[in-house]
Write an enzyme that holds these catalytic residues in place. Structure first.
Site, PDB file in Angstrom:
ATOM      1  N   ASP A 184      -1.375  14.853  15.430  1.00  0.00           N
ATOM      2  CA  ASP A 184      -0.407  15.792  16.049  1.00  0.00           C
ATOM      3  C   ASP A 184      -0.907  17.216  16.168  1.00  0.00           C
ATOM      4  O   ASP A 184      -1.553  17.613  15.146  1.00  0.00           O
ATOM      5  CB  ASP A 184       0.930  15.677  15.299  1.00  0.00           C
ATOM      6  N   PHE A 232      13.116  14.328  10.956  1.00  0.00           N
ATOM      7  CA  PHE A 232      11.680  13.794  11.303  1.00  0.00           C
ATOM      8  C   PHE A 232      11.989  12.475  12.211  1.00  0.00           C
ATOM      9  O   PHE A 232      10.968  12.479  13.142  1.00  0.00           O
ATOM     10  CB  PHE A 232      11.287  13.412   9.756  1.00  0.00           C
ATOM     11  N   GLU A 239       1.288   5.595   0.794  1.00  0.00           N
ATOM     12  CA  GLU A 239       0.837   6.746   1.423  1.00  0.00           C
ATOM     13  C   GLU A 239       1.206   7.917   0.772  1.00  0.00           C
ATOM     14  O   GLU A 239       2.418   8.096   0.278  1.00  0.00           O
ATOM     15  CB  GLU A 239       1.284   6.738   3.081  1.00  0.00           C
ATOM     16  N   SER A 283       0.958  -1.241   0.205  1.00  0.00           N
ATOM     17  CA  SER A 283      -0.042   0.158  -0.049  1.00  0.00           C
ATOM     18  C   SER A 283       0.850   1.397   0.090  1.00  0.00           C
ATOM     19  O   SER A 283       1.942   1.045   0.504  1.00  0.00           O
ATOM     20  CB  SER A 283      -0.972   0.039   1.150  1.00  0.00           C
ATOM     21  N   HIS A 302       3.792  -1.088   3.893  1.00  0.00           N
ATOM     22  CA  HIS A 302       3.096   0.037   3.640  1.00  0.00           C
ATOM     23  C   HIS A 302       4.151   1.093   3.308  1.00  0.00           C
ATOM     24  O   HIS A 302       4.992   1.463   4.370  1.00  0.00           O
ATOM     25  CB  HIS A 302       2.141   0.400   5.146  1.00  0.00           C
TER      26      HIS A 302
HETATM   27  P1  FAD Z   1      -2.676   7.028  20.016  1.00  0.00           P
HETATM   28  O1  FAD Z   1      -1.920   5.913  19.538  1.00  0.00           O
HETATM   29  O2  FAD Z   1      -3.818   7.185  20.332  1.00  0.00           O
HETATM   30  O3  FAD Z   1      -1.435   7.763  21.036  1.00  0.00           O
HETATM   31  C1  FAD Z   1      -0.191   7.591  21.004  1.00  0.00           C
HETATM   32  C2  FAD Z   1       0.413   7.026  22.165  1.00  0.00           C
HETATM   33  O4  FAD Z   1       0.276   7.774  23.368  1.00  0.00           O
HETATM   34  C3  FAD Z   1      -0.258   5.849  22.605  1.00  0.00           C
HETATM   35  O5  FAD Z   1       0.608   4.847  21.964  1.00  0.00           O
HETATM   36  C4  FAD Z   1      -0.490   5.754  23.777  1.00  0.00           C
HETATM   37  O6  FAD Z   1       1.041   5.234  24.405  1.00  0.00           O
HETATM   38  C5  FAD Z   1      -0.479   7.130  24.537  1.00  0.00           C
HETATM   39  N1  FAD Z   1      -1.794   7.637  24.556  1.00  0.00           N
HETATM   40  C6  FAD Z   1      -2.386   8.640  23.991  1.00  0.00           C
HETATM   41  N2  FAD Z   1      -3.824   8.606  24.472  1.00  0.00           N
HETATM   42  C7  FAD Z   1      -3.605   7.773  25.665  1.00  0.00           C
HETATM   43  C8  FAD Z   1      -4.625   7.704  26.533  1.00  0.00           C
HETATM   44  N3  FAD Z   1      -5.765   8.156  26.779  1.00  0.00           N
HETATM   45  N4  FAD Z   1      -4.262   6.660  27.482  1.00  0.00           N
HETATM   46  C9  FAD Z   1      -3.230   6.113  27.552  1.00  0.00           C
HETATM   47  N5  FAD Z   1      -2.268   6.334  26.581  1.00  0.00           N
HETATM   48  C10 FAD Z   1      -2.556   6.994  25.593  1.00  0.00           C
HETATM   49  N6  FAD Z   1      -0.462  12.713  12.004  1.00  0.00           N
HETATM   50  C11 FAD Z   1      -1.298  13.422  11.525  1.00  0.00           C
HETATM   51  O7  FAD Z   1      -1.422  14.502  11.937  1.00  0.00           O
HETATM   52  N7  FAD Z   1      -1.964  13.210  10.276  1.00  0.00           N
HETATM   53  C12 FAD Z   1      -1.746  12.031   9.527  1.00  0.00           C
HETATM   54  O8  FAD Z   1      -2.448  12.086   8.652  1.00  0.00           O
HETATM   55  C13 FAD Z   1      -1.112  11.025  10.207  1.00  0.00           C
HETATM   56  N8  FAD Z   1      -0.826   9.797   9.724  1.00  0.00           N
HETATM   57  C14 FAD Z   1      -0.159   8.937  10.434  1.00  0.00           C
HETATM   58  C15 FAD Z   1       0.015   7.524   9.838  1.00  0.00           C
HETATM   59  C16 FAD Z   1       0.684   6.594  10.666  1.00  0.00           C
HETATM   60  C17 FAD Z   1       0.759   5.267   9.912  1.00  0.00           C
HETATM   61  C18 FAD Z   1       1.221   6.920  11.803  1.00  0.00           C
HETATM   62  C19 FAD Z   1       2.047   5.686  12.499  1.00  0.00           C
HETATM   63  C20 FAD Z   1       1.154   8.068  12.114  1.00  0.00           C
HETATM   64  C21 FAD Z   1       0.596   9.284  11.573  1.00  0.00           C
HETATM   65  N9  FAD Z   1       0.345  10.567  12.199  1.00  0.00           N
HETATM   66  C22 FAD Z   1      -0.307  11.382  11.613  1.00  0.00           C
HETATM   67  C23 FAD Z   1       0.948  10.669  13.345  1.00  0.00           C
HETATM   68  C24 FAD Z   1       0.186  10.531  14.664  1.00  0.00           C
HETATM   69  O9  FAD Z   1      -0.964  11.469  14.406  1.00  0.00           O
HETATM   70  C25 FAD Z   1       1.060  11.081  15.975  1.00  0.00           C
HETATM   71  O10 FAD Z   1       2.021  10.187  16.012  1.00  0.00           O
HETATM   72  C26 FAD Z   1       0.215  11.208  16.995  1.00  0.00           C
HETATM   73  O11 FAD Z   1       1.058  11.870  17.990  1.00  0.00           O
HETATM   74  C27 FAD Z   1      -0.353   9.987  17.736  1.00  0.00           C
HETATM   75  O12 FAD Z   1      -1.508   9.522  16.981  1.00  0.00           O
HETATM   76  P2  FAD Z   1      -2.014   7.926  17.291  1.00  0.00           P
HETATM   77  O13 FAD Z   1      -3.543   7.910  16.715  1.00  0.00           O
HETATM   78  O14 FAD Z   1      -1.201   7.071  16.624  1.00  0.00           O
HETATM   79  O15 FAD Z   1      -2.100   8.057  18.914  1.00  0.00           O
END
Ligand code: FAD
Length: 288
Positions: free
Chosen positions: A101, A210, A9, A7, A259
């Site tokens: 983020d 990065f 991105e 896939s 990916h």
């Molecule tokens: P989560 O997994 O929800 O949180 C990250 C970590 O923080 C968790 O692993 C956990 O340890 C901790 N955590 C968070 N909330 C809690 C809670 N309530 N309780 C306990 N622990 C918690 N960013 C963008 O802005 N736009 C994008 O399009 C984008 N695409 C991405 C694609 C991929 C494949 C990846 C891996 C990352 C991408 N990101 C993107 C980056 C991502 O948004 C950041 O890494 C962000 O800081 C975390 O998002 P997440 O959903 O992975 O977080």
């Protein structure tokens, strides 16, 4: 070894020139027959409309399954769900659901008072609609905000239990990093596929910066190798060789999906795909 499923991105273009570059990239990579392609959502929700436009245009023009990234940042729950519903209405049924983020310099994630507090809330709400296949992010080297590896893996399990079917990982540079993480996920009872995120290195200086921001460690041997390759003007050759080797190592360990973070550049990803046995499929060649 059979060729993996792949896939790609992309990020949404912010100028006419960038639109052409994305178009050219898609022309080269779409014929490889990816299982899906995805479009990111700018940090801080800054590309809300551009992401939507890129996703719907790619959906219409490529005929490939397109996954829209969606985050919780800077939006109420209603606004976020409206974006998702607009995707469903346009026939897009795949979402990469993320906490996201925050905007640069804002000092960390703060949930919008009427927004989703974290990724699990977003995933549950999207899953409740019954309209989407959901993927989530995963962090082989631990997310910088996670207290430790174990908590990070437990949180990933919660995201999958909330309704996601697969995880896409942050990029990493050594197969061992991914394999250790895969084992930890299995030990925690995670059965959903964990798909390694692969970053072909276009620009070593940029990748170093990065990596520091997202917690990806850089082995000393890699830094040395790029130092030498840059001096000799052979960085693309090195990047292709190292990325191919990384993919090969993963495939030998039973990985079936990769990916690619293309950064809207097709060459390195195409060359690596060819090297691991993924070649253009004739019937898709005229689609993009
Ligand atoms: P989560 O997994 O929800 O949180 C990250 C970590 O923080 C968790 O692993 C956990 O340890 C901790 N955590 C968070 N909330 C809690 C809670 N309530 N309780 C306990 N622990 C918690 N960013 C963008 O802005 N736009 C994008 O399009 C984008 N695409 C991405 C694609 C991929 C494949 C990846 C891996 C990352 C991408 N990101 C993107 C980056 C991502 O948004 C950041 O890494 C962000 O800081 C975390 O998002 P997440 O959903 O992975 O977080």
């Amino acid at each position: 070894m059979t060729a993996p499923r792949i896939s790609f991105e992309f990020f949404p273009p912010q100028s006419l020139e960038a639109s052409f570059r994305l178009w050219d990239t898609v022309q080269v990579l779409a014929p490889m027959g990816p299982r899906f392609i995805s479009v990111t959502y700018g940090a801080g929700g800054t590309t809300r409309d551009l992401t939507h436009e890129a996703v719907t245009t790619l959906h219409k023009t490529t005929g490939l399954p397109v996954a829209a990234h969606l985050t919780c940042v800077n939006a109420t729950k209603e606004e976020t769900l409206n974006i998702a519903n607009a995707y469903a209405e346009a026939g897009i049924n795949q979402i990469v659901a993320l906490r996201g983020d925050p905007p640069k310099g804002s000092g960390g994630f703060k949930a919008h008072p009427e927004g989703f507090a974290d990724s699990c809330e977003l995933i549950s709400a999207l899953a409740d609609t019954g309209k989407f296949t959901l993927r989530v992010g995963a962090y082989p080297e631990k997310h910088p905000e996670a207290t430790d590896h174990k908590a990070d893996v437990e949180w990933l399990k919660r995201k999958l239990d909330a309704g996601a079917s697969e995880a896409l990982t942050q990029f990493f540079f050594e197969a061992e990093t991914f394999l250790r993480f895969r084992d930890a996920c299995a030990d925690a009872g995670i059965t959903a596929p964990i798909i390694p995120g692969i970053l072909p290195i276009e620009n070593w200086k940029g990748v170093k910066k990065f990596s520091a921001a997202c917690g990806t460690s850089i082995p000393a041997w890699l830094d040395d190798a790029f130092d030498k390759a840059l001096r000799d003007g052979r960085q693309d050759l090195l990047a292709t060789a190292l990325c191919t080797e990384l993919c090969d190592d993963l495939l030998r360990e039973g990985v079936e999906d990769l990916h690619f973070y293309t950064l809207n550049r097709p060459e390195l990803t195409r060359d690596v795909c060819h090297a691991i046995g993924v070649t253009p499929q004739v019937k898709l060649q005229n689609v993009a």
